[in-house]
Enzyme design. Structure first.
Site, PDB file in Angstrom:
ATOM      1  N   LYS A 142      10.537   3.376  10.698  1.00  0.00           N
ATOM      2  CA  LYS A 142      10.596   1.914  10.815  1.00  0.00           C
ATOM      3  C   LYS A 142      11.091   1.284   9.509  1.00  0.00           C
ATOM      4  O   LYS A 142      11.927   0.375   9.520  1.00  0.00           O
ATOM      5  CB  LYS A 142       9.185   1.427  11.191  1.00  0.00           C
ATOM      6  CG  LYS A 142       8.741   0.106  10.670  1.00  0.00           C
ATOM      7  CD  LYS A 142       7.351  -0.248  11.182  1.00  0.00           C
ATOM      8  CE  LYS A 142       6.246  -0.108  10.168  1.00  0.00           C
ATOM      9  NZ  LYS A 142       6.166  -1.087   9.114  1.00  0.00           N
TER      10      LYS A 142
ATOM     11  N   LEU B 222      10.285  17.613  -0.413  1.00  0.00           N
ATOM     12  CA  LEU B 222      11.503  18.429  -0.281  1.00  0.00           C
ATOM     13  C   LEU B 222      11.258  19.568   0.700  1.00  0.00           C
ATOM     14  O   LEU B 222      11.900  20.604   0.612  1.00  0.00           O
ATOM     15  CB  LEU B 222      11.901  19.012  -1.641  1.00  0.00           C
ATOM     16  CG  LEU B 222      12.845  18.199  -2.523  1.00  0.00           C
ATOM     17  CD1 LEU B 222      13.282  19.020  -3.732  1.00  0.00           C
ATOM     18  CD2 LEU B 222      14.082  17.693  -1.782  1.00  0.00           C
TER      19      LEU B 222
ATOM     20  N   ALA C  48      11.828  21.076   4.122  1.00  0.00           N
ATOM     21  CA  ALA C  48      12.690  20.905   5.296  1.00  0.00           C
ATOM     22  C   ALA C  48      11.843  21.047   6.566  1.00  0.00           C
ATOM     23  O   ALA C  48      10.827  21.735   6.576  1.00  0.00           O
ATOM     24  CB  ALA C  48      13.789  21.953   5.277  1.00  0.00           C
TER      25      ALA C  48
ATOM     26  N   GLU D 282       0.842  -1.203   0.000  1.00  0.00           N
ATOM     27  CA  GLU D 282       0.000   0.000   0.000  1.00  0.00           C
ATOM     28  C   GLU D 282       0.874   1.249   0.000  1.00  0.00           C
ATOM     29  O   GLU D 282       2.000   1.225   0.484  1.00  0.00           O
ATOM     30  CB  GLU D 282      -0.942  -0.017   1.206  1.00  0.00           C
ATOM     31  CG  GLU D 282      -0.284  -0.227   2.563  1.00  0.00           C
ATOM     32  CD  GLU D 282       0.277   1.022   3.194  1.00  0.00           C
ATOM     33  OE1 GLU D 282      -0.135   2.115   2.789  1.00  0.00           O
ATOM     34  OE2 GLU D 282       1.146   0.890   4.081  1.00  0.00           O
ATOM     35  N   PHE D 283       0.317   2.339  -0.551  1.00  0.00           N
ATOM     36  CA  PHE D 283       1.030   3.628  -0.581  1.00  0.00           C
ATOM     37  C   PHE D 283       0.115   4.723  -0.045  1.00  0.00           C
ATOM     38  O   PHE D 283      -0.084   5.758  -0.668  1.00  0.00           O
ATOM     39  CB  PHE D 283       1.492   3.934  -2.010  1.00  0.00           C
ATOM     40  CG  PHE D 283       2.439   2.890  -2.557  1.00  0.00           C
ATOM     41  CD1 PHE D 283       3.791   2.913  -2.228  1.00  0.00           C
ATOM     42  CD2 PHE D 283       1.968   1.844  -3.351  1.00  0.00           C
ATOM     43  CE1 PHE D 283       4.656   1.932  -2.698  1.00  0.00           C
ATOM     44  CE2 PHE D 283       2.820   0.862  -3.837  1.00  0.00           C
ATOM     45  CZ  PHE D 283       4.174   0.904  -3.496  1.00  0.00           C
ATOM     46  N   LEU D 284      -0.504   4.430   1.111  1.00  0.00           N
ATOM     47  CA  LEU D 284      -1.481   5.355   1.686  1.00  0.00           C
ATOM     48  C   LEU D 284      -0.800   6.294   2.670  1.00  0.00           C
ATOM     49  O   LEU D 284      -0.101   5.842   3.567  1.00  0.00           O
ATOM     50  CB  LEU D 284      -2.568   4.570   2.441  1.00  0.00           C
ATOM     51  CG  LEU D 284      -3.236   3.429   1.678  1.00  0.00           C
ATOM     52  CD1 LEU D 284      -4.168   2.661   2.602  1.00  0.00           C
ATOM     53  CD2 LEU D 284      -3.992   3.987   0.481  1.00  0.00           C
TER      54      LEU D 284
ATOM     55  N   CYS E 254       5.725   4.775   9.622  1.00  0.00           N
ATOM     56  CA  CYS E 254       6.268   4.093   8.438  1.00  0.00           C
ATOM     57  C   CYS E 254       7.731   4.416   8.149  1.00  0.00           C
ATOM     58  O   CYS E 254       8.586   3.533   8.229  1.00  0.00           O
ATOM     59  CB  CYS E 254       5.413   4.420   7.228  1.00  0.00           C
ATOM     60  SG  CYS E 254       3.683   3.999   7.492  1.00  0.00           S
TER      61      CYS E 254
ATOM     62  N   LYS F 143       2.288  14.553  11.579  1.00  0.00           N
ATOM     63  CA  LYS F 143       1.993  15.402  10.420  1.00  0.00           C
ATOM     64  C   LYS F 143       0.546  15.867  10.571  1.00  0.00           C
ATOM     65  O   LYS F 143      -0.174  15.345  11.431  1.00  0.00           O
ATOM     66  CB  LYS F 143       2.194  14.624   9.112  1.00  0.00           C
ATOM     67  CG  LYS F 143       1.263  13.428   8.962  1.00  0.00           C
ATOM     68  CD  LYS F 143       1.593  12.657   7.728  1.00  0.00           C
ATOM     69  CE  LYS F 143       0.511  12.804   6.709  1.00  0.00           C
ATOM     70  NZ  LYS F 143       0.716  11.977   5.528  1.00  0.00           N
TER      71      LYS F 143
HETATM   72  C1  UGA Z   1       4.198   7.222   4.131  1.00  0.00           C
HETATM   73  C2  UGA Z   1       4.245   7.228   2.603  1.00  0.00           C
HETATM   74  O1  UGA Z   1       4.178   8.572   2.126  1.00  0.00           O
HETATM   75  C3  UGA Z   1       3.101   6.412   2.018  1.00  0.00           C
HETATM   76  O2  UGA Z   1       3.197   6.370   0.612  1.00  0.00           O
HETATM   77  C4  UGA Z   1       3.190   4.995   2.585  1.00  0.00           C
HETATM   78  O3  UGA Z   1       2.142   4.176   2.124  1.00  0.00           O
HETATM   79  C5  UGA Z   1       3.120   5.058   4.097  1.00  0.00           C
HETATM   80  O4  UGA Z   1       4.205   5.871   4.589  1.00  0.00           O
HETATM   81  C6  UGA Z   1       3.227   3.643   4.623  1.00  0.00           C
HETATM   82  O5  UGA Z   1       4.271   3.007   4.418  1.00  0.00           O
HETATM   83  O6  UGA Z   1       2.225   3.111   5.115  1.00  0.00           O
HETATM   84  P1  UGA Z   1       2.850   8.585   6.014  1.00  0.00           P
HETATM   85  O7  UGA Z   1       3.760   7.930   6.997  1.00  0.00           O
HETATM   86  O8  UGA Z   1       1.392   8.602   6.282  1.00  0.00           O
HETATM   87  O9  UGA Z   1       3.021   7.887   4.562  1.00  0.00           O
HETATM   88  O10 UGA Z   1       3.284  10.105   5.903  1.00  0.00           O
HETATM   89  P2  UGA Z   1       4.103  11.037   4.884  1.00  0.00           P
HETATM   90  O11 UGA Z   1       3.183  12.041   4.317  1.00  0.00           O
HETATM   91  O12 UGA Z   1       4.896  10.265   3.928  1.00  0.00           O
HETATM   92  O13 UGA Z   1       5.089  11.785   5.902  1.00  0.00           O
HETATM   93  C7  UGA Z   1       6.070  11.089   6.660  1.00  0.00           C
HETATM   94  C8  UGA Z   1       6.900  12.062   7.458  1.00  0.00           C
HETATM   95  O14 UGA Z   1       7.735  12.855   6.613  1.00  0.00           O
HETATM   96  C9  UGA Z   1       6.092  13.066   8.290  1.00  0.00           C
HETATM   97  O15 UGA Z   1       6.671  13.215   9.554  1.00  0.00           O
HETATM   98  C10 UGA Z   1       6.187  14.350   7.496  1.00  0.00           C
HETATM   99  O16 UGA Z   1       6.051  15.517   8.284  1.00  0.00           O
HETATM  100  C11 UGA Z   1       7.596  14.231   6.936  1.00  0.00           C
HETATM  101  N1  UGA Z   1       7.809  15.051   5.722  1.00  0.00           N
HETATM  102  C12 UGA Z   1       7.123  14.763   4.579  1.00  0.00           C
HETATM  103  C13 UGA Z   1       8.729  16.085   5.732  1.00  0.00           C
HETATM  104  O17 UGA Z   1       9.386  16.366   6.766  1.00  0.00           O
HETATM  105  N2  UGA Z   1       8.936  16.807   4.580  1.00  0.00           N
HETATM  106  C14 UGA Z   1       8.263  16.535   3.436  1.00  0.00           C
HETATM  107  O18 UGA Z   1       8.517  17.233   2.422  1.00  0.00           O
HETATM  108  C15 UGA Z   1       7.337  15.499   3.434  1.00  0.00           C
END
Ligand code: UGA
Length: 431
Positions: free
Chosen positions: A267, A254, A256, A152-154, A264, A322
């Protein structure tokens, strides 16, 4: 099609609700009776935009979703069984704990009566789906099942949209028969021209970890560039914007900030590297990403501490990892707030959705019902999560209740100009 989904965590429930939206009949199975009670009443046990409505629709109106507490007696007539149980990381070994997956595989093996697909949707290290096959083969004839990997990519906070309008669907199979059944399952997406990528099982398992690890790498990279920007007086937001215009780089992931968190990325980067290590492959970049992200918490906490003279009370806005989720697992906000508490600060915090979960994780923090209440008497404000409701705070009102006008905008949702004008000392990330 008749689907069975084992595990009603985040992935299982979103998957079940969205497949019901496609018109499939879905039985969700979970051992947690309390959770099932909440679900049977049509409510979602976690905050995810749109989920309450979707569950209510398919539990009470279309009746396409039902909930059961055991696998036994509930696999009958099912076409596809999804494994969506949790795969946490073991604290010491930094390896994936697959115990729940193995147990479900055993139970499925005990109850298969007619041909079906057994699909891993939980994020599992490469080789796991084949191990599941071995477990089932111990009790069931090969003619009665096929295994599939369908990661999944949710993203939390936009999971329904990610399911219904995905960039791609990955189907890892061993033969055409199972590939065609999976394509039939995803037919509504196929009709919308979503790329459906058919691969081997191992390739599919790697795609998931490589995707998450690559996104985590982008974030860790821009965070280190942000550190340099701060020292030389450059602006990381402009750097990222200009880099992102180059289509080979792309602007997403991208931004910061305080580092990546959630259930996710932290881990998965560890698990990806430890799986590779077992095969004598050194994923040195991924190891560096992990270390860089872990070090960031200390770096940011130190920056905050060294820029506050009056070490008493801090207002912390945003605790979830987030926006648009109540999830505080591996949240950078929670980690930084805890570090500051350990250093003797009193932390007054507020989050629109995550306070109940945050209270369970750290009862030393003091919780308030609004951003403004949490600012009362504080010597600095930290914005840890970029919730929309923090994007237009009334700083004139806040100025009157703060002790000192200092703001640490960890997510860069304001500009120094906006806040300097109002007499604030502004610290962004990488600018
Ligand atoms: C992530 C992936 O984006 C999903 O595609 C994947 O399915 C999921 O993990 C999973 O493996 O189940 P998620 O953990 O819900 O999803 O959140 P993200 O939106 O990817 O953000 C992850 C972290 O990165 C957050 O702490 C967010 O604040 C941080 N982030 C994200 C940044 O610091 N900068 C960014 O530009 C984007």
């Amino acid at each position: 099609m008749k689907l069975v989904i084992v595990g009603t965590g985040y992935v299982g429930l979103v998957t079940g609700a969205c497949f019901a939206e496609f018109g499939h009949s879905v039985t969700c199975i979970d051992k947690d009776e309390k959770r099932l009670e909440i679900l049977k009443s049509g409510k979602c046990p976690f905050f995810e935009p749109g989920m309450d409505e979707l569950l209510d629709k398919h539990i009470n109106k279309t009746k396409l979703i039902s909930f059961k507490s055991n696998i036994k007696n509930n696999l009958e007539n099912s076409d596809i069984i999804f494994i969506t149980v949790g795969t946490p990381i073991k604290r010491l070994e930094e390896e994936t704990d697959l115990s729940a997956v193995w147990q479900v595989a055993e139970e499925i093996a005990d109850n298969i009566k007619k041909y079906c697909l057994v699909v891993t949707k939980s994020t599992v290290p490469v080789g796991t789906t084949r191990e599941i096959k071995k477990i089932i083969l111990g009790k069931v004839d090969q003619k009665l099942f096929d295994i599939v990997s369908n990661p999944e990519f949710l993203r939390e906070g936009s999971a329904i949209n990610d399911f219904i309008r995905p960039d791609r669907v990955i189907i890892g199979t061993e033969n055409k028969k199972s590939e065609n059944i999976m394509k039939e399952l995803y037919r509504p997406l196929f009709l919308k021209e979503t790329p459906i990528v058919a691969t081997s099982i191992e390739t599919s398992e790697i795609i998931k970890y490589a995707s998450n690890s690559f996104l985590a790498t982008k974030i860790a990279f821009i965070n280190e560039v942000a550190d340099l920007c701060e020292v030389v007086g450059a602006d990381v937001q402009q750097v990222a914007h200009a880099m992102g215009i180059d289509k080979r780089i792309g602007s997403k992931f991208l931004n910061a900030g305080p580092g990546f968190g959630g259930s996710c990325f932290p881990k998965d980067v560890k698990a990806f590297a430890s799986t590779a290590k077992k095969k004598n492959i050194d994923l040195s970049i991924i190891n560096a990403v992990n270390k860089s992200n872990q070090d960031r918490i200390i770096k940011i906490s130190d920056k905050i501490i060294s820029n506050i003279e009056n070490k008493s009370t801090i207002c912390f806005l945003g605790l979830s990892f987030k926006p648009n989720t109540d999830d505080v697992r591996d949240s950078t906000s929670m980690k930084i707030a805890s570090k500051l508490f350990e250093k003797g600060f009193n932390i007054q915090c507020y989050d629109p959705e995550a306070m109940n979960n945050a209270k369970k994780e750290n009862s030393n923090l003091v919780f308030f019902n609004s951003a403004y209440d949490a600012c009362e008497g504080a010597s600095a404000i930290i914005i840890g999560t970029e919730w929309n409701e923090f994007r237009a705070l009334n700083f004139k009102k806040i100025s009157k209740i703060l002790k000192e006008k200092i703001i640490f905008d960890l997510r860069n949702i304001y500009t120094p100009e906006d806040l300097n004008e109002l007499g604030f000392k502004y610290y962004g990330t990488g600018k």
